[in-house]
Write a protein that holds these residues in place. Sequence first.
Motif, short mmCIF file in Angstrom:
data_model
loop_
_atom_site.label_atom_id
_atom_site.label_comp_id
_atom_site.label_asym_id
_atom_site.label_seq_id
_atom_site.Cartn_x
_atom_site.Cartn_y
_atom_site.Cartn_z
N ARG A 80 67.90 47.76 77.13
CA ARG A 80 67.11 47.60 78.15
C ARG A 80 67.32 46.50 78.94
O ARG A 80 67.30 46.49 80.24
CB ARG A 80 65.76 47.25 77.28
N ARG A 99 66.53 46.08 66.58
CA ARG A 99 65.95 45.61 67.90
C ARG A 99 66.57 45.08 68.66
O ARG A 99 66.28 45.14 70.04
CB ARG A 99 64.65 44.71 67.14
N LYS A 155 68.49 47.57 70.80
CA LYS A 155 67.66 48.18 71.86
C LYS A 155 67.10 47.48 72.86
O LYS A 155 67.24 47.87 74.00
CB LYS A 155 66.45 48.78 71.01
N ASP A 194 64.69 55.67 70.76
CA ASP A 194 64.17 54.67 69.71
C ASP A 194 65.31 54.65 68.72
O ASP A 194 65.23 55.39 67.66
CB ASP A 194 62.85 55.16 69.08
N PRO A 195 66.27 53.67 68.67
CA PRO A 195 67.28 53.41 67.89
C PRO A 195 66.71 53.06 66.47
O PRO A 195 67.49 52.93 65.41
CB PRO A 195 68.16 52.28 68.43
N ILE A 207 73.40 53.91 70.00
CA ILE A 207 71.95 53.77 70.36
C ILE A 207 71.61 55.03 71.35
O ILE A 207 70.60 55.55 71.11
CB ILE A 207 71.65 52.55 71.46
#
Length: 723
Positions: free
Chosen positions: A405, A398, A401, A381-382, A375
Motif C-alpha cells: 500500500r 500485515r 500488505k 487480502d494477503p 501478495i
Amino acid sequence: MTSSISCCEVVKILNPESYDSINVSAERLPLQYTGDLVSRAMHHLQPLHIKNPSNGTPVHQKTTNTTVHWEPEALYTLCYFMHCPQMEWENPNVEPSKVTLQTERPFLVLPPLMEWIRVAVAHTEHRRSFSVDSDDVRQAARLLLPGVDCEPRQIKAEDCFCATRKLDAASTEAKFLQDLGFRMLNCGRTDLVKQAVNLLGPDGINSMSEQGMTPLMYACVRGDEAMVQMLLDAGADINSEVPSTVNKHPSVYPETRQGTPLTFAVLHGHVPVVQLLLDNRANVEGALQDGAENYTETPLQLAAAAGNFELVSLLLERGADPMIGTMCRNGISSAPLGDMNSYSLAAAHGHRNVFRKLLAQSEKEKGDVLSLEEILAEGSDPGEKRLPPQANGGGTLRTGKARLRALREAMYHSAEHGHVDITIDIRSLGVPWTLHTWLESLRTCFIQHRRPLIQGLLKDFCCIQEDEYTEELITHGLPLMFQILRASKNEVISQQLSVIFTQCYGPFPIPKLTEIKKKQTSRLDPHFLNNKDMSDVTFLVEGKPFYAHKVLLFTASPRFKSLLMNRPAAENTCIEISHVKYNIFHLVMQYLYCGGTESLHIRNTEVMELLSAAKFFQLEALQRHCEIICSKNITTETCVDLYKHAKFLGASELTAFIEGYFLKNMVLLIELEGFKQLLYEPSPPESPVSSPGMCSDILHDLEKTLAIRIRSIHLSTSKGSVV
C-alpha cells in the motif's frame, strides 16, 4: 472597524503624485532608493481604524510605539527577489533533460512593491516582532512568486520577546530574566550555561519561550554541537515537545507543533547534532509514541522530503520506520493525510537515491515477509494466506500488505509530480499500475520527449485491469494517446497505440446498421415502370429517356418535388439528370415503383453509385439499405476508400460503422500504406472525395467513436450492451 479600500487606493487618496513611484514592479531598483520607497510605502500601510467625523473618510491612527522597521538584510533580500530569475528547461529533447536558470522574468509578472511589503509585514506581525527580517521576505516570496521554495524559517530566540503583553511588575521581571537567560544560551557561550539556567525560572533548563521552544531546541536549530552536549549534561529533556496549544505560548508556529530537538536538528540538516542526540537515546520517531497516531512529520519523513541521504541512512540505522504516515485532524475526524510516509515524500520530491535507500532498508528487515508478487498473486487480502504465526513473527503478512500500500501511494505521488524514473522503479518491483499513475507517467514522458519510456509505458497498458477504465480514460487518456499518435509517427509507437485502441474497443461486435422501415405514401404497379403509356414526365439520363409519373414522384422525396415544381404545365415534362448512370437511375425508380428494396438486385460494383444517388434524391430508406450492404462487404482493402466516400457523402451512420471497423482492426490496418496516409496525410483540395478538413478530423472522429464505445461497454449501467 477596518477600511474596505485597498492599499493602492489609500496611496492615491493620501498622496496621488507618489502612487506611481511606490507601485513599482520588478524594475531594476538601486538599493539606495529601496529604503526610501519602503519607508514611504510603510507610511501608507499604517492601520486605518479611525474615521473623520465630519466626512467619514479614514485617517491614520496615531501609533507611536508600534512602528515596524526594516532590517538592512531584509532590504537586500527584497531587492534580490524583485530581480528573481526563473527555472526553465534547458533542452527538453536531451535525455535526461536539464533545468537551468534562464533570463530574468519580465517585470510585469512580478508583484508590485506594495504587495511585497504587505505580505512581509504580515509575517512580522505573526512573530509579534517590530522588525522585518530576511526570513519574512523569504516567506513572502513563497506566496508571491510561483515556483519559489525557500528554506524553512530560521527560528531565533529573539523572536520570542513580546513587548505588547500586559504584565505586572513581578511577571515583567521574571520575563525579562527568562529572556536574558535565553539570550545567554543562544550566544553560543558554553561557559554561561550555569548562570543562564538560574535565570530561566522554575522549569530551569527545560523552560519554554513563547514559541514553545526550549534552549535545547534552539541549539539544535543552530547546529551548535557543543551547546547541545552542554545542555544535555545539564539535564535538558532530550524528548521535549513544542506544545500544541497557544494558551501559555502564544507565538508557537503551527508547523513546529510537537517538534522535538531531533526534529529541529533533522529539519535544518545538522548531521553531527542528530548523531549526538541519537547517541543520547533520543526518540528516533520524534514525538510519536508507540501505538499512537501521528499528527506531525517524523524526523525520517523530514529527511526523506529534503533528500538528505546521509540523515536518512543514519535514521534508518537507528530503527526509524519508513512506513509511518501523517494523520490529518480537522476537529471532527482524523484521517490519513494521503498516507504521506517516507516513501511517498521521497517519491513526491524526486529524491531517487533516498527512495532506493528506503527500499533497500525495508528489504533487509523484511525477513519472511511475502514478496510483492506473492501478495498480488494472493489477491487484495494477503492475510488469507495460511501460515503459522510462529513462522513469521505474527505480523509479517500485515507488514507485506502495508508495504504494498505504501509503494502504491509513493507511485501515485511520483507520477503526480512528474518523477517518472521513480515511478518506473516502483513498477519494476511488481507494483501494479493504476490508470491514473499510468496516464500521468505517459504525459510526463511525452512532454519530455522520452521515447523509450513511452514505448515501455504503452506496452504496459495491457496490465491495467478493465475495472480501472473510468471517465478519466475518456477525458484525459484518449486525448493524450491520440496526441501522441499525431505527433510521433513512429512505427513502434503507432503499433502499440493500435493495440491499445483495439483493446479498449473490446471484443464485442461493431453495432449493426438497421433498415429504415418506411412506407411510401403512394405507389404504382411495377407495370408502369419506364412505361411510356400514361407517363407525364420524362427523365433524360445519359441521353436515354426514362418515363415516370408525377403522382408518385411528388410524394417520394423533397428532391423529386423540387425538380417537378415550377415546370411549364405541358402534357409531358422532360428533365435531364446528370452525374447518375442509367442503370443506377433504373434501380432508384424500381425502388420507388415497387415500394421497397426487396425486389432490388444490386451488384457489388453498383452499391457505391446507388448510395450516392439515394443520397442525392434524399431517399433515406434506400440509402440505409446501401449502407448495410457496404457494412457487410467491408474488408481491410476496401475500408479506406469506402470511408472517404461515406465521409464525402455525409453518411454519418456508415462513417461511424467504418470508424468502429478501423478501431477493431487497427493492428492490421496500421501496417497498410493507404490507412497511414488516411491518418497522417491530408487529401489534395482538388480530390473529388475530399471534404474540407476531413483528414485533419479523422483522428478526432476516431477518438470520439472510441469514447462512445468505452462508455457503452465499461461505464454504462448495462455493461457490454453495445448493439
